[in-house]
Design a protein around this motif. Structure first.
Motif, PDB file in Angstrom:
ATOM      1  N   TYR A 265       8.620   2.144  18.905  1.00 21.58           N
ATOM      2  CA  TYR A 265       9.067   3.428  18.237  1.00 21.58           C
ATOM      3  C   TYR A 265       9.162   4.532  18.965  1.00 21.58           C
ATOM      4  O   TYR A 265       9.620   6.012  18.548  1.00 21.58           O
ATOM      5  N   HIS A 266       8.735   4.542  20.343  1.00 23.92           N
ATOM      6  CA  HIS A 266       8.603   5.836  21.036  1.00 23.92           C
ATOM      7  C   HIS A 266       9.197   5.706  22.271  1.00 23.92           C
ATOM      8  O   HIS A 266      10.343   6.250  22.797  1.00 23.92           O
ATOM      9  N   CYS A 267       8.520   4.932  23.301  1.00 23.73           N
ATOM     10  CA  CYS A 267       8.922   4.526  24.656  1.00 23.73           C
ATOM     11  C   CYS A 267      10.208   3.310  24.602  1.00 23.73           C
ATOM     12  O   CYS A 267       9.847   2.326  25.011  1.00 23.73           O
ATOM     13  N   LYS A 268      11.280   3.718  23.913  1.00 23.09           N
ATOM     14  CA  LYS A 268      12.076   2.573  23.705  1.00 23.09           C
ATOM     15  C   LYS A 268      12.857   2.392  24.858  1.00 23.09           C
ATOM     16  O   LYS A 268      12.762   2.752  25.935  1.00 23.09           O
TER      17      LYS A 268
ATOM     18  N   ASN B 237      16.004   4.433  25.142  1.00 18.63           N
ATOM     19  CA  ASN B 237      15.955   5.834  25.005  1.00 18.63           C
ATOM     20  C   ASN B 237      14.612   6.197  24.820  1.00 18.63           C
ATOM     21  O   ASN B 237      14.140   6.958  23.740  1.00 18.63           O
ATOM     22  N   PRO B 238      13.929   6.191  25.783  1.00 18.09           N
ATOM     23  CA  PRO B 238      12.422   6.718  25.745  1.00 18.09           C
ATOM     24  C   PRO B 238      12.439   7.978  25.441  1.00 18.09           C
ATOM     25  O   PRO B 238      13.130   8.922  26.008  1.00 18.09           O
ATOM     26  N   GLN B 239      11.551   8.608  24.620  1.00 19.51           N
ATOM     27  CA  GLN B 239      11.369   9.890  24.244  1.00 19.51           C
ATOM     28  C   GLN B 239      10.408  10.836  25.142  1.00 19.51           C
ATOM     29  O   GLN B 239       9.542  11.149  24.609  1.00 19.51           O
ATOM     30  N   CYS B 240      10.899  10.826  26.421  1.00 22.25           N
ATOM     31  CA  CYS B 240      10.183  11.430  27.422  1.00 22.25           C
ATOM     32  C   CYS B 240       9.803  12.896  27.097  1.00 22.25           C
ATOM     33  O   CYS B 240       8.852  13.481  27.296  1.00 22.25           O
ATOM     34  N   SER B 241      10.782  13.488  26.716  1.00 19.73           N
ATOM     35  CA  SER B 241      10.712  15.241  26.503  1.00 19.73           C
ATOM     36  C   SER B 241       9.627  15.409  25.207  1.00 19.73           C
ATOM     37  O   SER B 241       9.189  16.431  25.212  1.00 19.73           O
ATOM     38  N   ALA B 242       9.260  14.360  24.639  1.00 21.46           N
ATOM     39  CA  ALA B 242       8.386  14.797  23.512  1.00 21.46           C
ATOM     40  C   ALA B 242       6.959  13.694  23.554  1.00 21.46           C
ATOM     41  O   ALA B 242       6.327  13.594  22.779  1.00 21.46           O
ATOM     42  N   CYS B 243       6.951  13.268  24.833  1.00 18.06           N
ATOM     43  CA  CYS B 243       5.995  12.414  25.119  1.00 18.06           C
ATOM     44  C   CYS B 243       4.825  13.019  25.514  1.00 18.06           C
ATOM     45  O   CYS B 243       4.632  13.583  26.472  1.00 18.06           O
ATOM     46  N   PRO B 244       3.236  12.722  24.873  1.00 20.58           N
ATOM     47  CA  PRO B 244       2.341  13.506  25.344  1.00 20.58           C
ATOM     48  C   PRO B 244       1.746  12.631  26.755  1.00 20.58           C
ATOM     49  O   PRO B 244       0.810  13.288  27.254  1.00 20.58           O
ATOM     50  N   LEU B 245       2.525  11.722  27.057  1.00 22.00           N
ATOM     51  CA  LEU B 245       1.817  10.997  28.340  1.00 22.00           C
ATOM     52  C   LEU B 245       2.786  11.500  29.518  1.00 22.00           C
ATOM     53  O   LEU B 245       2.525  10.851  30.631  1.00 22.00           O
ATOM     54  N   VAL B 246       3.795  12.255  29.334  1.00 24.11           N
ATOM     55  CA  VAL B 246       4.717  12.324  30.450  1.00 24.11           C
ATOM     56  C   VAL B 246       4.080  12.865  31.650  1.00 24.11           C
ATOM     57  O   VAL B 246       4.419  12.379  32.735  1.00 24.11           O
ATOM     58  N   ASP B 247       2.820  13.753  31.500  1.00 25.08           N
ATOM     59  CA  ASP B 247       2.466  14.237  32.990  1.00 25.08           C
ATOM     60  C   ASP B 247       1.625  13.258  33.615  1.00 25.08           C
ATOM     61  O   ASP B 247       1.054  13.155  34.595  1.00 25.08           O
ATOM     62  N   ARG B 248       1.183  11.941  32.977  1.00 23.38           N
ATOM     63  CA  ARG B 248       0.620  10.855  33.613  1.00 23.38           C
ATOM     64  C   ARG B 248       1.596   9.314  33.887  1.00 23.38           C
ATOM     65  O   ARG B 248       1.257   8.642  34.183  1.00 23.38           O
ATOM     66  N   CYS B 249       2.874   9.780  33.501  1.00 26.39           N
ATOM     67  CA  CYS B 249       3.679   8.929  33.480  1.00 26.39           C
ATOM     68  C   CYS B 249       4.671   8.519  34.584  1.00 26.39           C
ATOM     69  O   CYS B 249       5.733   9.660  34.739  1.00 26.39           O
ATOM     70  N   PRO B 250       4.646   7.754  35.618  1.00 27.11           N
ATOM     71  CA  PRO B 250       5.721   8.074  36.722  1.00 27.11           C
ATOM     72  C   PRO B 250       7.211   7.745  36.219  1.00 27.11           C
ATOM     73  O   PRO B 250       7.922   8.641  37.005  1.00 27.11           O
ATOM     74  N   GLU B 251       7.426   7.048  35.204  1.00 26.02           N
ATOM     75  CA  GLU B 251       8.710   6.655  34.921  1.00 26.02           C
ATOM     76  C   GLU B 251       9.372   8.044  34.122  1.00 26.02           C
ATOM     77  O   GLU B 251      10.293   8.602  34.265  1.00 26.02           O
ATOM     78  N   GLY B 252       8.229   8.728  33.409  1.00 30.21           N
ATOM     79  CA  GLY B 252       8.579   9.739  32.525  1.00 30.21           C
ATOM     80  C   GLY B 252       9.261  10.972  33.497  1.00 30.21           C
ATOM     81  O   GLY B 252       9.961  11.770  33.176  1.00 30.21           O
ATOM     82  N   LYS B 253       8.063  11.144  34.357  1.00 32.37           N
ATOM     83  CA  LYS B 253       8.345  12.301  35.418  1.00 32.37           C
ATOM     84  C   LYS B 253       9.721  12.251  36.182  1.00 32.37           C
ATOM     85  O   LYS B 253      10.350  13.311  36.633  1.00 32.37           O
TER      86      LYS B 253
ATOM     87  N   LYS C 238       4.659  -0.934  32.733  1.00 29.69           N
ATOM     88  CA  LYS C 238       5.253  -0.811  33.902  1.00 29.69           C
ATOM     89  C   LYS C 238       5.623   0.593  34.084  1.00 29.69           C
ATOM     90  O   LYS C 238       5.537   1.481  35.071  1.00 29.69           O
ATOM     91  N   ARG C 239       6.204   1.297  33.078  1.00 28.12           N
ATOM     92  CA  ARG C 239       6.702   2.609  32.934  1.00 28.12           C
ATOM     93  C   ARG C 239       5.336   3.612  33.336  1.00 28.12           C
ATOM     94  O   ARG C 239       5.575   4.428  34.180  1.00 28.12           O
ATOM     95  N   LEU C 240       4.264   3.301  32.684  1.00 21.86           N
ATOM     96  CA  LEU C 240       2.942   4.090  32.805  1.00 21.86           C
ATOM     97  C   LEU C 240       2.555   3.807  33.917  1.00 21.86           C
ATOM     98  O   LEU C 240       1.138   4.541  34.261  1.00 21.86           O
ATOM     99  N   GLY C 241       2.770   2.824  34.761  1.00 18.22           N
ATOM    100  CA  GLY C 241       1.966   2.577  35.911  1.00 18.22           C
ATOM    101  C   GLY C 241       0.679   1.745  35.751  1.00 18.22           C
ATOM    102  O   GLY C 241      -0.120   1.683  36.694  1.00 18.22           O
TER     103      GLY C 241
ATOM    104  N   PHE D 295       3.901  -1.111  19.146  1.00 13.59           N
ATOM    105  CA  PHE D 295       4.455   0.091  18.595  1.00 13.59           C
ATOM    106  C   PHE D 295       4.804   1.337  19.304  1.00 13.59           C
ATOM    107  O   PHE D 295       6.115   1.985  19.012  1.00 13.59           O
ATOM    108  N   PHE D 296       4.184   1.490  20.505  1.00 11.17           N
ATOM    109  CA  PHE D 296       4.596   2.511  21.270  1.00 11.17           C
ATOM    110  C   PHE D 296       5.846   2.305  21.974  1.00 11.17           C
ATOM    111  O   PHE D 296       6.800   3.214  21.866  1.00 11.17           O
ATOM    112  N   GLY D 297       6.103   1.115  22.208  1.00  9.40           N
ATOM    113  CA  GLY D 297       7.395   0.664  23.020  1.00  9.40           C
ATOM    114  C   GLY D 297       8.408   0.565  22.058  1.00  9.40           C
ATOM    115  O   GLY D 297       9.640   0.807  22.131  1.00  9.40           O
TER     116      GLY D 297
HETATM  117  S1  SF4 Z   1       7.024   9.720  29.620  1.00  3.95           S
HETATM  118 FE1  SF4 Z   1       6.574   7.647  30.178  1.00  3.95          FE
HETATM  119  S2  SF4 Z   1       5.573   6.998  28.376  1.00  3.95           S
HETATM  120 FE2  SF4 Z   1       6.470   8.654  27.643  1.00  3.95          FE
HETATM  121  S3  SF4 Z   1       8.434   8.072  26.685  1.00  3.95           S
HETATM  122 FE3  SF4 Z   1       8.946   8.452  28.981  1.00  3.95          FE
HETATM  123  S4  SF4 Z   1       8.763   6.516  29.925  1.00  3.95           S
HETATM  124 FE4  SF4 Z   1       7.824   6.276  28.119  1.00  3.95          FE
END
Ligand code: SF4
Length: 221
Positions: free
Chosen positions: A186-189, A192-208, A146-149, A182-184
Motif C-alpha cells: 500500500y505504500h512502497c509499491k 510507484n513507491p510513495q517516496c515523497s511522502a515516506c517517513p523513512l526516506v531519510d533512512r532509505c537508500p532507494e528513496g534517496k 532491499k530498498r531500505l537496505g 502492508f508497507f509494500g
Molecule cells: S523512501 Fe524507500 S521505503 Fe519509502 S517509499 Fe521510497 S523506496 Fe519505499
C-alpha cells in the motif's frame, strides 16, 4: 541486537500499519495451507474470491480427493497455474492422510515436504496457524527489505530471510512480516513507491536515489 536504524524502521512501519495481518481468509490451518498454496503468483484478493465457495465445498483432505482432478481444476480455474495447483492440492491431501492423520503438521520440516509447499508457505503456516515466530519473504518483503537496505540488492530470498531474522527481534518476526507486506502493498509499491511522502526516506537508500538526495555512506547505527 537491533540497530537504531532497524528499530526506527520497525517502529515507523508499526505506526503506519498497526493492524497488519494475514489477508488470506481462513478459519483453520488446513484452509490457510490451501489458501497460501493458491496464492503463488496470484493476488490475495483473487484467492479470497475463490475460497469463499471452495472452502464451503471442501472441508477436509478427503473432500478434495473425493472429486476428479478436473472438477477441482474447474473450482479454482480463476487462479493462475490452476492445473498445477489442483494437482498439488490433491497430492498434499493424500500425504496429509497417509502421513499426518489428515492434519496439517506443525513442524516446518514436515510442512516443506508437502507438495506445493515451499519455505515461504511453511513460514506463513507456522507463524499464522501455530504461533511460531517466522518471517516469510514474499515479493513485497523482498523488495521493501532491499530498498531500505535491510538486505543487499542481489540477496536471494533465503538470504533476505536470514538477514531479517538477524536484525529483527524474534518476538517481532511474524508481525514484521505482515507489516512489511502492508508497507509494500500500500505504500512502497513496486511501480510507484510513495517516496515523497515516506517517513523513512531519510533512512532509505532507494528513496534517496529516487528523490535525488545525497546518500551518506554509513554505518548501520
Ligand atoms: S523512501 Fe524507500 S521505503 Fe519509502 S517509499 Fe521510497 S523506496 Fe519505499
Amino acid at each position: 541486537m537491533t540497530s537504531k536504524k532497524v528499530r526506527h524502521i520497525l517502529d515507523t512501519i508499526a505506526g503506519m500499519f498497526p493492524d497488519a495481518h494475514c489477508e488470506l481468509n481462513h478459519s483453520n490451518p488446513f484452509e490457510l495451507t490451501i489458501a497460501v498454496l493458491l496464492s503463488a503468483q496470484c493476488t490475495d484478493e483473487t484467492v479470497n474470491k475463490v475460497t469463499v465457495d471452495l472452502f464451503r465445498k471442501y472441508k477436509t483432505p478427503d473432500d478434495y480427493l473425493a472429486v476428479p482432478l478436473e472438477e477441482l481444476e474447474q473450482d479454482i480455474r480463476r487462479i493462475g497455474l490452476f492445473r498445477n495447483k489442483a494437482k498439488n492440492i490433491q497430492s498434499l491431501c493424500r500425504l496429509l492422510l497417509d502421513k499426518h492423520g489428515g492434519q496439517v503438521p506443525e513442524k516446518h520440516e514436515e510442512l516443506v515436504e508437502l507438495p506445493g509447499v515451499g519455505r515461504k508457505t511453511a513460514n506463513v503456516v507456522v507463524s499464522n496457524a501455530f504461533g511460531v515466530p517466522a518471517i516469510a519473504v514474499d515479493t513485497h518483503v523482498e523488495r521493501v527489505s532491499k530498498r531500505l537496505g535491510l538486505a543487499g540488492p542481489d540477496d536471494t530470498v533465503l538470504q533476505v530471510e536470514h538477514k531479517l531474522m538477524k536484525q529483527v527481534p524474534r518476538d517481532e518476526w511474524t508481525i514484521t512480516h505482515h507489516r512489511l507486506i502492508f508497507f509494500g502493498r500500500y505504500h512502497c509499491k513496486a511501480q510507484n513507491p510513495q517516496c515523497s511522502a515516506c517517513p523513512l526516506v531519510d533512512r532509505c537508500p532507494e528513496g534517496k536515489r529516487r528523490m535525488k538526495m545525497p546518500i551518506k555512506r554509513k554505518s548501520n547505527k
